[in-house]
Design a protein around this motif. Structure first.
Motif, PDB file in Angstrom:
ATOM      1  N   ALA A  15     -58.472  32.926  -7.794  1.00  0.00           N
ATOM      2  CA  ALA A  15     -59.481  31.872  -7.759  1.00  0.00           C
ATOM      3  C   ALA A  15     -58.906  30.568  -8.316  1.00  0.00           C
ATOM      4  O   ALA A  15     -59.112  29.489  -7.758  1.00  0.00           O
ATOM      5  CB  ALA A  15     -60.715  32.293  -8.557  1.00  0.00           C
ATOM      6  N   GLY A  16     -58.168  30.674  -9.409  1.00  0.00           N
ATOM      7  CA  GLY A  16     -57.547  29.489  -9.984  1.00  0.00           C
ATOM      8  C   GLY A  16     -56.494  28.892  -9.080  1.00  0.00           C
ATOM      9  O   GLY A  16     -56.344  27.664  -8.993  1.00  0.00           O
ATOM     10  N   GLN A  17     -55.755  29.770  -8.383  1.00  0.00           N
ATOM     11  CA  GLN A  17     -54.716  29.282  -7.464  1.00  0.00           C
ATOM     12  C   GLN A  17     -55.336  28.568  -6.271  1.00  0.00           C
ATOM     13  O   GLN A  17     -54.831  27.518  -5.838  1.00  0.00           O
ATOM     14  CB  GLN A  17     -53.840  30.442  -7.000  1.00  0.00           C
ATOM     15  CG  GLN A  17     -52.730  30.043  -6.047  1.00  0.00           C
ATOM     16  CD  GLN A  17     -51.742  29.078  -6.676  1.00  0.00           C
ATOM     17  OE1 GLN A  17     -51.011  29.447  -7.590  1.00  0.00           O
ATOM     18  NE2 GLN A  17     -51.720  27.841  -6.199  1.00  0.00           N
ATOM     19  N   GLU A  40     -65.635  31.754  -0.597  1.00  0.00           N
ATOM     20  CA  GLU A  40     -65.785  33.190  -0.362  1.00  0.00           C
ATOM     21  C   GLU A  40     -65.237  33.990  -1.526  1.00  0.00           C
ATOM     22  O   GLU A  40     -65.739  35.071  -1.851  1.00  0.00           O
ATOM     23  CB  GLU A  40     -65.093  33.578   0.944  1.00  0.00           C
ATOM     24  CG  GLU A  40     -65.794  33.006   2.162  1.00  0.00           C
ATOM     25  CD  GLU A  40     -65.322  33.657   3.450  1.00  0.00           C
ATOM     26  OE1 GLU A  40     -64.615  34.684   3.377  1.00  0.00           O
ATOM     27  OE2 GLU A  40     -65.655  33.142   4.520  1.00  0.00           O
ATOM     28  N   GLN A  41     -64.177  33.466  -2.165  1.00  0.00           N
ATOM     29  CA  GLN A  41     -63.626  34.131  -3.346  1.00  0.00           C
ATOM     30  C   GLN A  41     -64.645  34.142  -4.471  1.00  0.00           C
ATOM     31  O   GLN A  41     -64.747  35.114  -5.230  1.00  0.00           O
ATOM     32  CB  GLN A  41     -62.349  33.409  -3.803  1.00  0.00           C
ATOM     33  CG  GLN A  41     -61.717  33.968  -5.061  1.00  0.00           C
ATOM     34  CD  GLN A  41     -61.062  35.307  -4.844  1.00  0.00           C
ATOM     35  OE1 GLN A  41     -60.790  35.679  -3.699  1.00  0.00           O
ATOM     36  NE2 GLN A  41     -60.811  36.041  -5.922  1.00  0.00           N
ATOM     37  N   ALA A  42     -65.431  33.078  -4.585  1.00  0.00           N
ATOM     38  CA  ALA A  42     -66.428  32.975  -5.648  1.00  0.00           C
ATOM     39  C   ALA A  42     -67.682  33.777  -5.343  1.00  0.00           C
ATOM     40  O   ALA A  42     -68.446  34.114  -6.253  1.00  0.00           O
ATOM     41  CB  ALA A  42     -66.797  31.508  -5.867  1.00  0.00           C
ATOM     42  N   ALA A  43     -67.916  34.101  -4.052  1.00  0.00           N
ATOM     43  CA  ALA A  43     -69.120  34.837  -3.664  1.00  0.00           C
ATOM     44  C   ALA A  43     -69.000  36.294  -4.079  1.00  0.00           C
ATOM     45  O   ALA A  43     -67.911  36.863  -4.130  1.00  0.00           O
ATOM     46  CB  ALA A  43     -69.333  34.731  -2.157  1.00  0.00           C
ATOM     47  N   PRO A  44     -70.119  36.966  -4.387  1.00  0.00           N
ATOM     48  CA  PRO A  44     -70.071  38.386  -4.736  1.00  0.00           C
ATOM     49  C   PRO A  44     -69.692  39.247  -3.547  1.00  0.00           C
ATOM     50  O   PRO A  44     -69.943  38.898  -2.396  1.00  0.00           O
ATOM     51  CB  PRO A  44     -71.502  38.677  -5.202  1.00  0.00           C
ATOM     52  CG  PRO A  44     -72.343  37.643  -4.513  1.00  0.00           C
ATOM     53  CD  PRO A  44     -71.480  36.424  -4.428  1.00  0.00           C
ATOM     54  N   GLY A  45     -69.052  40.379  -3.833  1.00  0.00           N
ATOM     55  CA  GLY A  45     -68.686  41.322  -2.786  1.00  0.00           C
ATOM     56  C   GLY A  45     -67.318  41.023  -2.227  1.00  0.00           C
ATOM     57  O   GLY A  45     -66.702  40.010  -2.535  1.00  0.00           O
ATOM     58  N   PRO A  46     -66.804  41.926  -1.347  1.00  0.00           N
ATOM     59  CA  PRO A  46     -65.467  41.748  -0.776  1.00  0.00           C
ATOM     60  C   PRO A  46     -65.413  40.524   0.109  1.00  0.00           C
ATOM     61  O   PRO A  46     -66.376  40.152   0.761  1.00  0.00           O
ATOM     62  CB  PRO A  46     -65.250  43.047   0.029  1.00  0.00           C
ATOM     63  CG  PRO A  46     -66.632  43.524   0.352  1.00  0.00           C
ATOM     64  CD  PRO A  46     -67.475  43.131  -0.833  1.00  0.00           C
ATOM     65  N   ALA A  89     -60.236  22.270   4.734  1.00  0.00           N
ATOM     66  CA  ALA A  89     -61.494  22.980   4.984  1.00  0.00           C
ATOM     67  C   ALA A  89     -61.289  24.489   4.897  1.00  0.00           C
ATOM     68  O   ALA A  89     -62.137  25.222   4.357  1.00  0.00           O
ATOM     69  CB  ALA A  89     -62.049  22.593   6.361  1.00  0.00           C
ATOM     70  N   PHE A  90     -60.158  24.982   5.421  1.00  0.00           N
ATOM     71  CA  PHE A  90     -59.826  26.407   5.360  1.00  0.00           C
ATOM     72  C   PHE A  90     -59.714  26.859   3.905  1.00  0.00           C
ATOM     73  O   PHE A  90     -60.252  27.899   3.517  1.00  0.00           O
ATOM     74  CB  PHE A  90     -58.504  26.631   6.104  1.00  0.00           C
ATOM     75  CG  PHE A  90     -58.097  28.065   6.254  1.00  0.00           C
ATOM     76  CD1 PHE A  90     -58.330  28.760   7.436  1.00  0.00           C
ATOM     77  CD2 PHE A  90     -57.470  28.747   5.217  1.00  0.00           C
ATOM     78  CE1 PHE A  90     -57.954  30.085   7.588  1.00  0.00           C
ATOM     79  CE2 PHE A  90     -57.086  30.070   5.348  1.00  0.00           C
ATOM     80  CZ  PHE A  90     -57.323  30.739   6.537  1.00  0.00           C
ATOM     81  N   LEU A  91     -59.017  26.079   3.090  1.00  0.00           N
ATOM     82  CA  LEU A  91     -58.827  26.436   1.679  1.00  0.00           C
ATOM     83  C   LEU A  91     -60.149  26.394   0.920  1.00  0.00           C
ATOM     84  O   LEU A  91     -60.410  27.259   0.066  1.00  0.00           O
ATOM     85  CB  LEU A  91     -57.823  25.482   1.032  1.00  0.00           C
ATOM     86  CG  LEU A  91     -56.385  25.605   1.520  1.00  0.00           C
ATOM     87  CD1 LEU A  91     -55.539  24.445   0.991  1.00  0.00           C
ATOM     88  CD2 LEU A  91     -55.774  26.938   1.093  1.00  0.00           C
ATOM     89  N   ARG A  92     -60.979  25.415   1.225  1.00  0.00           N
ATOM     90  CA  ARG A  92     -62.287  25.339   0.560  1.00  0.00           C
ATOM     91  C   ARG A  92     -63.161  26.533   0.928  1.00  0.00           C
ATOM     92  O   ARG A  92     -63.875  27.081   0.078  1.00  0.00           O
ATOM     93  CB  ARG A  92     -62.980  24.034   0.935  1.00  0.00           C
ATOM     94  CG  ARG A  92     -62.434  22.823   0.191  1.00  0.00           C
ATOM     95  CD  ARG A  92     -63.019  21.539   0.721  1.00  0.00           C
ATOM     96  NE  ARG A  92     -62.703  20.407  -0.145  1.00  0.00           N
ATOM     97  CZ  ARG A  92     -62.764  19.136   0.227  1.00  0.00           C
ATOM     98  NH1 ARG A  92     -63.119  18.829   1.487  1.00  0.00           N
ATOM     99  NH2 ARG A  92     -62.471  18.167  -0.618  1.00  0.00           N
ATOM    100  N   ALA A  93     -63.108  26.955   2.178  1.00  0.00           N
ATOM    101  CA  ALA A  93     -63.881  28.117   2.607  1.00  0.00           C
ATOM    102  C   ALA A  93     -63.388  29.378   1.900  1.00  0.00           C
ATOM    103  O   ALA A  93     -64.190  30.221   1.463  1.00  0.00           O
ATOM    104  CB  ALA A  93     -63.793  28.277   4.124  1.00  0.00           C
ATOM    105  N   LEU A  94     -62.071  29.518   1.787  1.00  0.00           N
ATOM    106  CA  LEU A  94     -61.526  30.659   1.047  1.00  0.00           C
ATOM    107  C   LEU A  94     -61.983  30.630  -0.406  1.00  0.00           C
ATOM    108  O   LEU A  94     -62.338  31.669  -0.978  1.00  0.00           O
ATOM    109  CB  LEU A  94     -59.993  30.623   1.093  1.00  0.00           C
ATOM    110  CG  LEU A  94     -59.288  31.276   2.275  1.00  0.00           C
ATOM    111  CD1 LEU A  94     -57.781  31.098   2.145  1.00  0.00           C
ATOM    112  CD2 LEU A  94     -59.630  32.758   2.376  1.00  0.00           C
TER     113      LEU A  94
END
Length: 288
Positions: free
Chosen positions: A184-186, A276-282, A268-273
């Motif tokens: 997440a930090g990366q 999704e990384q911050a969202a709960p679940g896989p 935009a791709f990196l922001r979406a990742l």
């Protein structure tokens, strides 16, 4: 037991072998001293930059065969320097190098393709530590290598920052890191870095198809010297400044860049990742 006055390999008292590259550099310096020319005068005669000629004489760069031929003409040495250059190139062509850090310090621009991990110059301390831990080194050495990697990033933010472009393969972004907080930090760091002046980050999506670059690649550009290319595998790297080797890599990089997402699309791709990384679940990341 004495050395008998003969020449021996490095490590025997009083004697060392000079490499062909060292002989070439010494010959260049010796010929200029014999000619009585200063570097400034020599630069005007052979039409090469003074600083470039200085690096050749110091053995810091091998240079090109064209430079050797130009110096042969100035010194009237026939093809002596060209022959020495070929010996030096043959000797060092397959030499494995530990890294490219010294050249990065002199560069004005770097273009990089990362196929296995986030580029060193864009890594966070936590991500760098996780990557370097895979080499199973001791804690003291690990800490030193992490600090060294972070210190190199000064070239992106210092008083005279270089222009930097990173093509990052989608596989790197899908792989992530073992520790979710580290990843997440990366991702946050990549989003921030992609918006810096002089830094361009582009994602090479799976959909771009096959391409000829099979390893990590760095193209390093200088103000007054030829471009060099550094390719790196799992355990070693190879540096070349031979235009016959550099030019195909440079062209392959340009082709790959043209298949990558644009800088805006990549951000935009990196922001979406990141979201999704911050969202709960896989998380599987955004569709490319």
């Amino acid at each position: 037991m004495g050395d008998g006055g003969g020449t021996s390999s490095r490590g025997v008292v009083g004697r060392t072998f000079l490499s062909a590259r060292e002989w070439y550099a010494r010959e260049l310096a010796s010929r200029r001293r014999q000619s009585g020319l200063t570097l400034v005068e020599l630069a005007k005669l052979c039409l090469y930059e003074q600083s470039y000629l200085h690096r050749l004489e110091r053995g810091q760069r091998l240079g090109t065969v064209e430079a050797a031929a130009a110096l042969d003409r100035v010194y009237g040495t026939g093809d002596l320097l060209v022959r020495l250059w070929h010996l030096a190139r043959r000797e060092t062509k397959d030499r494995l190098l530990p890294g490219i850090e010294p050249l990065e310090r002199e560069a004005v621009s770097i273009q990089e393709y990362a196929v296995a991990a986030v580029p060193d110059l864009l890594q966070t301390r936590a991500y760098a530590r996780e990557q370097l831990q895979t080499a199973h080194v001791g804690e003291e050495r690990l800490a030193a290598e992490v600090s060294g990697r972070i210190d190199r990033q000064e070239r992106l933010t210092g008083r005279d920052p270089l222009h930097y472009r990173a093509l990052i393969d989608e596989a790197v972004l899908r792989r992530g890191a073992r520790d979710p907080k580290t990843w997440a930090g990366q991702l946050e760091h990549l989003v921030e870095a992609a918006q810096r002046p002089g830094v361009c980050v582009q994602v090479v999506p799976f959909g771009s198809g096959p391409h000829p670059i099979r390893a990590c690649l760095e193209l390093v550009y200088f103000r007054d010297a030829p471009t060099v290319a550094y390719t790196q595998g799992s355990w070693s790297g190879h540096l070349t400044e031979d235009p016959e080797e550099v030019e195909p890599l440079r062209l392959a990089y340009d082709v790959l860049r043209d298949t990558a997402l644009t800088p805006a699309e990549s951000l935009a791709f990196l922001r979406a990742l990141r979201e999704e990384q911050a969202a709960p679940g896989p998380s599987q990341g955004p569709e490319s």
